[in-house]
Scaffold this motif. Structure first.
Motif, PDB file in Angstrom:
ATOM      1  N   LEU A 167      50.041  31.725   3.336  1.00 37.56           N
ATOM      2  CA  LEU A 167      50.468  31.042   2.110  1.00 37.56           C
ATOM      3  C   LEU A 167      49.796  29.685   1.967  1.00 37.56           C
ATOM      4  N   VAL A 168      48.507  29.639   2.303  1.00 37.29           N
ATOM      5  CA  VAL A 168      47.701  28.434   2.125  1.00 37.29           C
ATOM      6  C   VAL A 168      46.884  28.609   0.856  1.00 37.29           C
ATOM      7  N   GLU A 169      47.091  27.727  -0.117  1.00 35.71           N
ATOM      8  CA  GLU A 169      46.380  27.813  -1.385  1.00 35.71           C
ATOM      9  C   GLU A 169      44.948  27.300  -1.275  1.00 35.71           C
ATOM     10  N   ASP A 170      44.753  26.280  -0.481  1.00 35.04           N
ATOM     11  CA  ASP A 170      43.417  25.737  -0.265  1.00 35.04           C
ATOM     12  C   ASP A 170      43.475  24.783   0.923  1.00 35.04           C
ATOM     13  N   ALA A 171      42.330  24.381   1.398  1.00 33.93           N
ATOM     14  CA  ALA A 171      42.275  23.470   2.537  1.00 33.93           C
ATOM     15  C   ALA A 171      41.115  22.506   2.366  1.00 33.93           C
ATOM     16  N   MET A 172      41.275  21.326   2.932  1.00 34.63           N
ATOM     17  CA  MET A 172      40.220  20.321   2.909  1.00 34.63           C
ATOM     18  C   MET A 172      39.728  20.123   4.333  1.00 34.63           C
ATOM     19  N   VAL A 173      38.425  20.197   4.511  1.00 33.93           N
ATOM     20  CA  VAL A 173      37.829  20.034   5.836  1.00 33.93           C
ATOM     21  C   VAL A 173      36.836  18.879   5.805  1.00 33.93           C
ATOM     22  N   GLY A 174      36.928  18.018   6.772  1.00 34.93           N
ATOM     23  CA  GLY A 174      35.985  16.906   6.896  1.00 34.93           C
ATOM     24  C   GLY A 174      35.280  16.957   8.229  1.00 34.93           C
ATOM     25  N   ARG A 175      34.007  16.593   8.251  1.00 32.88           N
ATOM     26  CA  ARG A 175      33.273  16.552   9.524  1.00 32.88           C
ATOM     27  C   ARG A 175      32.169  15.520   9.437  1.00 32.88           C
ATOM     28  N   ALA A 176      31.836  14.989  10.598  1.00 32.99           N
ATOM     29  CA  ALA A 176      30.740  14.031  10.728  1.00 32.99           C
ATOM     30  C   ALA A 176      30.013  14.333  12.017  1.00 32.99           C
ATOM     31  N   ARG A 177      28.737  13.997  12.055  1.00 28.42           N
ATOM     32  CA  ARG A 177      27.932  14.217  13.264  1.00 28.42           C
ATOM     33  C   ARG A 177      27.315  12.892  13.678  1.00 28.42           C
ATOM     34  N   ARG A 178      27.728  12.431  14.868  1.00 30.55           N
ATOM     35  CA  ARG A 178      27.376  11.087  15.326  1.00 30.55           C
ATOM     36  C   ARG A 178      27.125  11.059  16.821  1.00 30.55           C
ATOM     37  N   GLY A 179      26.431  10.020  17.226  1.00 30.56           N
ATOM     38  CA  GLY A 179      26.227   9.754  18.643  1.00 30.56           C
ATOM     39  C   GLY A 179      26.353   8.262  18.909  1.00 30.56           C
ATOM     40  N   VAL A 180      26.619   7.902  20.146  1.00 24.83           N
ATOM     41  CA  VAL A 180      26.785   6.500  20.525  1.00 24.83           C
ATOM     42  C   VAL A 180      25.963   6.217  21.772  1.00 24.83           C
ATOM     43  N   ILE A 181      25.211   5.117  21.731  1.00 26.06           N
ATOM     44  CA  ILE A 181      24.488   4.628  22.905  1.00 26.06           C
ATOM     45  C   ILE A 181      25.059   3.259  23.249  1.00 26.06           C
ATOM     46  N   ALA A 182      25.517   3.105  24.476  1.00 25.83           N
ATOM     47  CA  ALA A 182      26.074   1.822  24.898  1.00 25.83           C
ATOM     48  C   ALA A 182      25.662   1.539  26.335  1.00 25.83           C
ATOM     49  N   SER A 183      25.299   0.308  26.595  1.00 19.05           N
ATOM     50  CA  SER A 183      24.917  -0.107  27.947  1.00 19.05           C
ATOM     51  C   SER A 183      25.710  -1.364  28.325  1.00 19.05           C
ATOM     52  N   PRO A 184      27.014  -1.203  28.645  1.00 14.82           N
ATOM     53  CA  PRO A 184      27.837  -2.365  28.982  1.00 14.82           C
ATOM     54  C   PRO A 184      27.306  -3.155  30.181  1.00 14.82           C
ATOM     55  N   ALA A 185      26.687  -2.476  31.136  1.00 18.74           N
ATOM     56  CA  ALA A 185      26.184  -3.172  32.331  1.00 18.74           C
ATOM     57  C   ALA A 185      25.123  -4.205  31.976  1.00 18.74           C
ATOM     58  N   ASN A 186      24.393  -3.972  30.883  1.00 22.39           N
ATOM     59  CA  ASN A 186      23.344  -4.898  30.457  1.00 22.39           C
ATOM     60  C   ASN A 186      23.818  -5.934  29.453  1.00 22.39           C
ATOM     61  N   ALA A 187      25.056  -5.789  28.935  1.00 21.70           N
ATOM     62  CA  ALA A 187      25.414  -6.626  27.796  1.00 21.70           C
ATOM     63  C   ALA A 187      26.832  -7.196  27.816  1.00 21.70           C
ATOM     64  N   VAL A 188      27.631  -6.875  28.816  1.00 18.51           N
ATOM     65  CA  VAL A 188      29.047  -7.234  28.763  1.00 18.51           C
ATOM     66  C   VAL A 188      29.482  -7.951  30.034  1.00 18.51           C
ATOM     67  N   GLU A 189      30.323  -8.955  29.865  1.00 18.05           N
ATOM     68  CA  GLU A 189      30.993  -9.646  30.960  1.00 18.05           C
ATOM     69  C   GLU A 189      32.506  -9.428  30.775  1.00 18.05           C
ATOM     70  N   GLU A 190      33.141  -8.827  31.775  1.00 15.21           N
ATOM     71  CA  GLU A 190      34.579  -8.594  31.723  1.00 15.21           C
ATOM     72  C   GLU A 190      35.319  -9.812  32.278  1.00 15.21           C
ATOM     73  N   LEU A 191      36.245 -10.333  31.493  1.00 18.40           N
ATOM     74  CA  LEU A 191      37.037 -11.493  31.909  1.00 18.40           C
ATOM     75  C   LEU A 191      38.453 -11.075  32.254  1.00 18.40           C
ATOM     76  N   THR A 192      38.967 -11.566  33.346  1.00 18.88           N
ATOM     77  CA  THR A 192      40.401 -11.465  33.624  1.00 18.88           C
ATOM     78  C   THR A 192      41.028 -12.763  33.138  1.00 18.88           C
ATOM     79  N   LEU A 193      41.982 -12.660  32.218  1.00 11.92           N
ATOM     80  CA  LEU A 193      42.528 -13.841  31.585  1.00 11.92           C
ATOM     81  C   LEU A 193      43.654 -14.454  32.427  1.00 11.92           C
ATOM     82  N   PRO A 194      43.773 -15.774  32.417  1.00 15.84           N
ATOM     83  CA  PRO A 194      44.840 -16.430  33.168  1.00 15.84           C
ATOM     84  C   PRO A 194      46.211 -16.115  32.563  1.00 15.84           C
ATOM     85  N   ALA A 195      47.214 -16.035  33.415  1.00 18.44           N
ATOM     86  CA  ALA A 195      48.568 -15.726  32.952  1.00 18.44           C
ATOM     87  C   ALA A 195      49.168 -16.936  32.240  1.00 18.44           C
TER      88      ALA A 195
END
Length: 348
Positions: A320-348
């Motif tokens: 009893l489905v009259e119609d349906a809407m379908v969405g899709r995307a095709r993507r990729g992600v490149i990330a190099s945290p070791a070359n670009a990120v500093e992780e901080l532990t914040l003071p309490a």
């Protein structure tokens, strides 16, 4: 300094007037577009001329229903702004293969030298290292218009479902681009402990951020030999006010300290969750006890074969489905945290 959070981006959007074409796949299979208009922050709603039950009985009517669904979906996307865009470079190419070969983040290596007359100019080179392969992932979701929704003209219910569709898509984009930074297991060269020497929390926080910037600048990329120069700080929104204050010019014990100007963008991300059926889906935000200093753009790529496409998939009388809407995307992600990120532990 630019401050990015869902609330701030939505407030900025309310001041804008925008007109854009949104692509969708029509019931006939053609790629078409419908006009999205935002006037002084208010988005125009697509109204149907007749009840849904009447509209879907003709090709033209079904086309209007799909167009309304696309605009309702865009309303949902407007309510969950994209936060990651200052970090990533976007590359959109319909010709991307299923697996994209990516070379290291070195680019062209060029240097200017003093040139003596008739001497050959020193040409730049391109360093070729071990390549990596990035998959282009298909992300998809769907909504159904049941017979009851049509018979009882629950257009409002369909609109709410479509808006949820849009919210979920933007939430997914924030998650897949920010989680590589949040979930990465950082080595000691990318970590700064909380400073305990300050007299106040703000002083400790300021000293922690300064120590993180200094520590990052001493680390050099093994390929480019470039030090890390973070310009973005990613944190939980509960730390927003303390972070904003500690980065400003301040006076401590009679000594005036200048503003920390290297950081030009603050991003606050608390995650997102939704319940679908009986299952809860959680996208983790930044831990309130952590923050991340990020060198934007250089080591992060957003690969887009195509962005979100919407179409109507047809009826299923057995459910009893009259119609349906379908969405899709095709993507990729490149990330190099070791070359670009500093992780901080914040003071309490």
């Amino acid at each position: 300094m630019k401050i990015i959070s869902s609330e701030i981006l939505k407030e900025d959007r309310r001041k804008q007037t925008i007109e854009a074409d949104v692509l969708y796949v029509s019931p006939s299979g053609e790629i078409k577009s419908v006009k999205k208009k935002i006037v002084n922050g208010e988005m125009e709603v697509f109204e149907l001329a007749n009840p849904v039950g009447e509209m879907i009985t003709t090709p033209a009517g079904l086309e209007n229903v799909v167009q309304k669904s696309v605009i309702d979906l865009e309303l949902g996307r407007e309510s969950v702004p994209l936060l990651y865009t200052p970090i990533y470079r976007r590359t959109e190419d319909a010709n991307f293969t299923e697996f994209v070969d990516v070379k290291p983040f070195t680019g062209a290596q060029v240097i200017f030298l003093v040139h003596a007359e008739l001497e050959e100019v020193k040409f730049g080179t391109r360093k070729i290292g071990v390549k990596d392969t990035v998959p282009i992932i298909t992300c998809a979701a769907g909504l159904q218009w049941t017979e009851d929704m049509v018979l009882y003209d629950k257009t409002w219910e369909m609109a709410e479902a479509n808006r949820s569709f849009g919210e979920a898509y933007n939430a997914l984009l924030n998650h897949i681009h920010l989680s590589p930074i949040i979930k990465f297991n950082y080595a000691a060269k990318n970590k700064t402990a909380a400073d305990a020497a300050g007299a106040t929390k703000l002083e400790k926080l300021r000293n922690t951020i300064k120590a993180g910037l200094i520590h990052a600048s001493l680390d050099k990329n093994t390929d480019t030999r470039s030090p890390r120069r973070p310009n973005i700080l990613l944190a939980h929104s509960s730390n927003r006010w303390d972070i904003e204050e500690c980065l400003q010019r301040m006076q401590i014990g009679g000594t005036i300290y200048p503003a920390i100007s290297q950081i030009d963008t603050l991003i606050f991300y608390d995650g997102w969750s939704a319940v679908v059926g009986e299952k809860t889906y959680d996208y983790s935000g930044v831990d309130s006890g952590k923050a991340y200093l990020i060198e934007g753009q250089k080591y992060f790529r957003e690969l887009v074969k195509h962005d979100l496409r919407i179409d109507a998939s047809g009826a299923d009388i057995t459910r009893l489905v009259e119609d349906a809407m379908v969405g899709r995307a095709r993507r990729g992600v490149i990330a190099s945290p070791a070359n670009a990120v500093e992780e901080l532990t914040l003071p309490a």
